[in-house]
Write a protein that holds these residues in place. Structure first.
Motif, short mmCIF file in Angstrom:
data_model
loop_
_atom_site.label_atom_id
_atom_site.label_comp_id
_atom_site.label_asym_id
_atom_site.label_seq_id
_atom_site.Cartn_x
_atom_site.Cartn_y
_atom_site.Cartn_z
N UNK A 180 -31.34 28.96 -96.92
CA UNK A 180 -30.72 28.44 -95.71
C UNK A 180 -31.18 27.03 -95.36
N UNK A 181 -31.68 26.30 -96.35
CA UNK A 181 -32.07 24.91 -96.10
C UNK A 181 -30.86 24.10 -95.66
N UNK A 182 -31.01 23.37 -94.56
CA UNK A 182 -29.93 22.58 -94.00
C UNK A 182 -30.29 21.10 -94.09
N UNK A 183 -29.53 20.37 -94.91
CA UNK A 183 -29.79 18.94 -95.07
C UNK A 183 -29.58 18.16 -93.77
N UNK A 184 -28.75 18.66 -92.90
CA UNK A 184 -28.40 17.90 -91.71
C UNK A 184 -29.50 17.85 -90.67
N UNK A 185 -30.33 18.90 -90.61
CA UNK A 185 -31.39 18.90 -89.58
C UNK A 185 -32.76 19.28 -90.13
N UNK A 186 -32.86 19.48 -91.45
CA UNK A 186 -34.14 19.77 -92.06
C UNK A 186 -34.62 21.20 -91.90
N UNK A 187 -33.78 22.08 -91.37
CA UNK A 187 -34.19 23.47 -91.14
C UNK A 187 -34.47 24.19 -92.46
N UNK A 188 -35.45 25.08 -92.45
CA UNK A 188 -35.79 25.94 -93.59
C UNK A 188 -36.05 25.14 -94.86
N UNK A 189 -36.67 24.00 -94.71
CA UNK A 189 -36.96 23.13 -95.86
C UNK A 189 -38.26 23.59 -96.52
N UNK A 190 -38.17 24.62 -97.32
CA UNK A 190 -39.37 25.20 -97.93
C UNK A 190 -39.03 25.76 -99.30
N UNK A 191 -40.00 25.72 -100.19
CA UNK A 191 -39.84 26.28 -101.53
C UNK A 191 -41.20 26.79 -102.01
N UNK A 192 -41.17 27.81 -102.85
CA UNK A 192 -42.38 28.36 -103.46
C UNK A 192 -42.35 28.10 -104.95
N UNK A 193 -43.47 27.64 -105.50
CA UNK A 193 -43.59 27.40 -106.93
C UNK A 193 -44.59 28.40 -107.50
N UNK A 194 -44.13 29.23 -108.42
CA UNK A 194 -44.98 30.22 -109.08
C UNK A 194 -45.49 29.63 -110.39
N UNK A 195 -46.79 29.65 -110.58
CA UNK A 195 -47.43 29.00 -111.72
C UNK A 195 -47.46 29.92 -112.94
N UNK A 196 -47.42 29.31 -114.12
CA UNK A 196 -47.51 30.09 -115.35
C UNK A 196 -48.89 30.70 -115.52
N UNK A 197 -49.91 29.96 -115.08
CA UNK A 197 -51.28 30.45 -115.19
C UNK A 197 -51.93 30.43 -113.82
N UNK A 198 -52.66 31.46 -113.52
CA UNK A 198 -53.36 31.53 -112.25
C UNK A 198 -54.60 30.65 -112.30
N UNK A 199 -54.80 29.85 -111.29
CA UNK A 199 -55.97 28.99 -111.22
C UNK A 199 -57.23 29.82 -110.96
N UNK A 200 -58.34 29.31 -111.40
CA UNK A 200 -59.62 29.97 -111.18
C UNK A 200 -60.26 29.40 -109.92
N UNK A 201 -60.76 30.28 -109.07
CA UNK A 201 -61.39 29.84 -107.83
C UNK A 201 -62.59 28.97 -108.14
N UNK A 202 -62.69 27.84 -107.42
CA UNK A 202 -63.84 26.97 -107.58
C UNK A 202 -64.04 26.18 -106.30
N UNK A 203 -65.10 25.42 -106.25
CA UNK A 203 -65.42 24.69 -105.03
C UNK A 203 -64.31 23.73 -104.65
N UNK A 204 -63.56 23.22 -105.65
CA UNK A 204 -62.51 22.23 -105.38
C UNK A 204 -61.11 22.77 -105.52
N UNK A 205 -60.99 24.07 -105.80
CA UNK A 205 -59.68 24.70 -105.92
C UNK A 205 -59.72 26.05 -105.23
N UNK A 206 -59.02 26.17 -104.12
CA UNK A 206 -59.01 27.41 -103.36
C UNK A 206 -57.85 27.38 -102.36
#
Length: 463
Positions: A185-211
């Protein structure tokens, strides 16, 4: 992070005096135009130059180094011993992952925000948009910045801070995208619902700089909260290049009615703020800007110091940094139901992406010469997150214990906005499907009602 004091290299000063080199893979170079000053890792100098030195070029050294007098180079250094990674969402590294820089303005500490990611073009690794890690295999961003991209055309970079250097103790990780889910339902005219999810091929490993960052409970109102925007977009509306060091700007969340009224002062039609949107900013020269789209707005979790939840994503705005005119963000709390549903139905990662840490005793340093191009402008069971395979509650819970970049120079007077505050706006336009990068970057006029407005009509634009 625990620290042990030990001898770095016994003969370091003797070798320095003779050649400017240290045995192993470390090679230091003179800096600042003085033979007795050398670029060394910040942990190896007893003098720590801060923000002013960094934005004026850091005397030719990279951002992870400091131009250190020979007499101040340490023979005894603090060796970082990694502690078990805190898996709770939304934590920050307020003093950096390995070193602090004093008096930073408009820039983040090294790896301060572990959830911050960049979306890159997979072929040339050019910057496309910002995003936030909400699970170790899921990134959230805005649809408008990637609507013309397939998963194979994008990379997600996690753990980045300064795009111009490769000398960080904790290196960034690039991961391919497996699937993109766009809000229907993304609406170019007013910016509503401007969201997307990106699913990664590999899961990142938790670290001090990635969380990941925490997701807010719904419904939740952040009005009057002071939150933090981070991104690598342009520092001002007139710039042609992105920041190489991550920006960090504190912004107030503005009531929807106030924001809507402010925006309507500049538009030729009535703008209505959709309930999937929120606003933040309105302070002079403090704002997200062009190409910050998708970058997170993080708000502190009440009663839990040092932890943040994702309030918004940069969506669009009027120019950059205009006083009294907030920027418009995606309201993450009001879209959480969609986020949870799509994450539950999304693909699982193929495996875990390992992070190749560099040994401390080399820092990955092999500086054959100081980079002269940097000399003037380097600166520019509780608290669970969404799991790797199945979503779980990503809301913050109560704590266990109750008790192609060009280096930019942030200008305090002109940072993130139009320094002369003239109202020369261009019209908002969406990223068009199938359009070339050059066409999109030209920001051609967009007609929302079959009329072509010129630049004097003061339209709004996607960031």
């Amino acid at each position: 992070m625990a620290r042990l004091t030990g001898i770095k290299i016994i003969s370091i000063l003797c070798l320095f005096l003779a050649t400017g080199q240290v045995q192993g893979h470390i090679e230091f170079q003179s800096c600042g135009g003085l033979n007795s000053y050398f670029c060394v890792p910040r942990s190896m100098c007893s003098i720590q130059l801060g923000f002013r030195s960094l934005v004026s070029g850091n005397l030719g050294c990279h951002s992870t180094a400091v131009c250190c007098p020979q007499k101040s180079i340490l023979t005894r250094v603090d060796i970082a011993v990694p502690e078990p990674v805190n898996l709770s969402c939304g934590r920050i590294n307020a003093k950096g992952a390995t070193f602090p820089i004093s008096d930073l303005e408009y820039m983040a500490q090294e790896n301060e925000f572990p959830w911050m990611v960049a979306l890159l073009d997979a072929t040339y690794k050019n910057y496309v948009a910002g995003g936030a890690l909400i699970a170790f295999h899921v990134v959230i961003s805005v649809r408008g910045k990637i609507d013309n991209k397939n998963p194979e055309q994008l990379l997600v970079r996690a753990g980045e801070w300064d795009f111009k250097v490769q000398t960080e103790q904790y290196p960034h990780v690039d991961v391919e995208v497996k699937q993109i889910v766009r809000h229907p339902d993304f609406d170019f005219n007013n910016g509503a619902n401007n969201v997307a999810l990106l699913f990664l091929k590999r899961s990142l490993k938790a670290d001090i700089h990635i969380n990941p960052i925490c997701l807010p409970e719904r419904p939740k109102n952040f009005d009057y909260s002071r939150c933090i925007f981070t991104g690598w977009g342009k520092k001002s509306f007139e710039d042609y290049t992105h920041m190489n060091i991550l920006k960090k700007i504190e912004l107030p969340v503005v009531q929807s009615s106030t924001c809507q009224n402010a925006i309507n002062q500049y538009l030729p039609y009535k703008f209505v703020l959709h309930n999937s949107l929120m606003c933040a900013g309105g302070e002079n020269d403090k704002d997200s800007c062009t190409d910050d789209g998708g970058s997170p707005l993080a708000c502190p979790i009440q009663g839990q110091p040092g932890r943040y939840e994702l309030a918004g994503l940069v969506n669009f705005g009027l120019h950059c940094g205009l006083p009294g005119v907030p920027g418009v963000y995606v309201n993450v709390a009001n879209l959480r139901q969609w986020i949870e549903k799509e994450t539950a139905e999304g693909p699982s990662p193929d495996d875990i992406q390992e992070i190749p840490l560099k040994p401390f005793n080399t820092h990955g340093w092999n500086l054959n010469e100081a980079n002269k191009s940097l000399a003037y402008g380097n600166g520019n069971g509780q608290n669970e997150i969404i799991g790797q395979h199945y979503p779980v509650n990503n809301s913050p819970s109560q704590p266990d214990n109750a008790d192609e970049w060009v280096v930019q120079e942030p200008n305090q007077n002109d940072a993130f906005g139009d320094g002369n505050a003239q109202n020369n706006f261009v019209n908002w336009y969406p990223q068009q499907n199938g359009a070339s990068a050059q066409e999109n970057n030209q920001r051609d006029q967009y007609s929302g009602n079959s009329e072509n407005w010129d630049t004097s009509t003061m339209g709004y634009e996607y960031n």
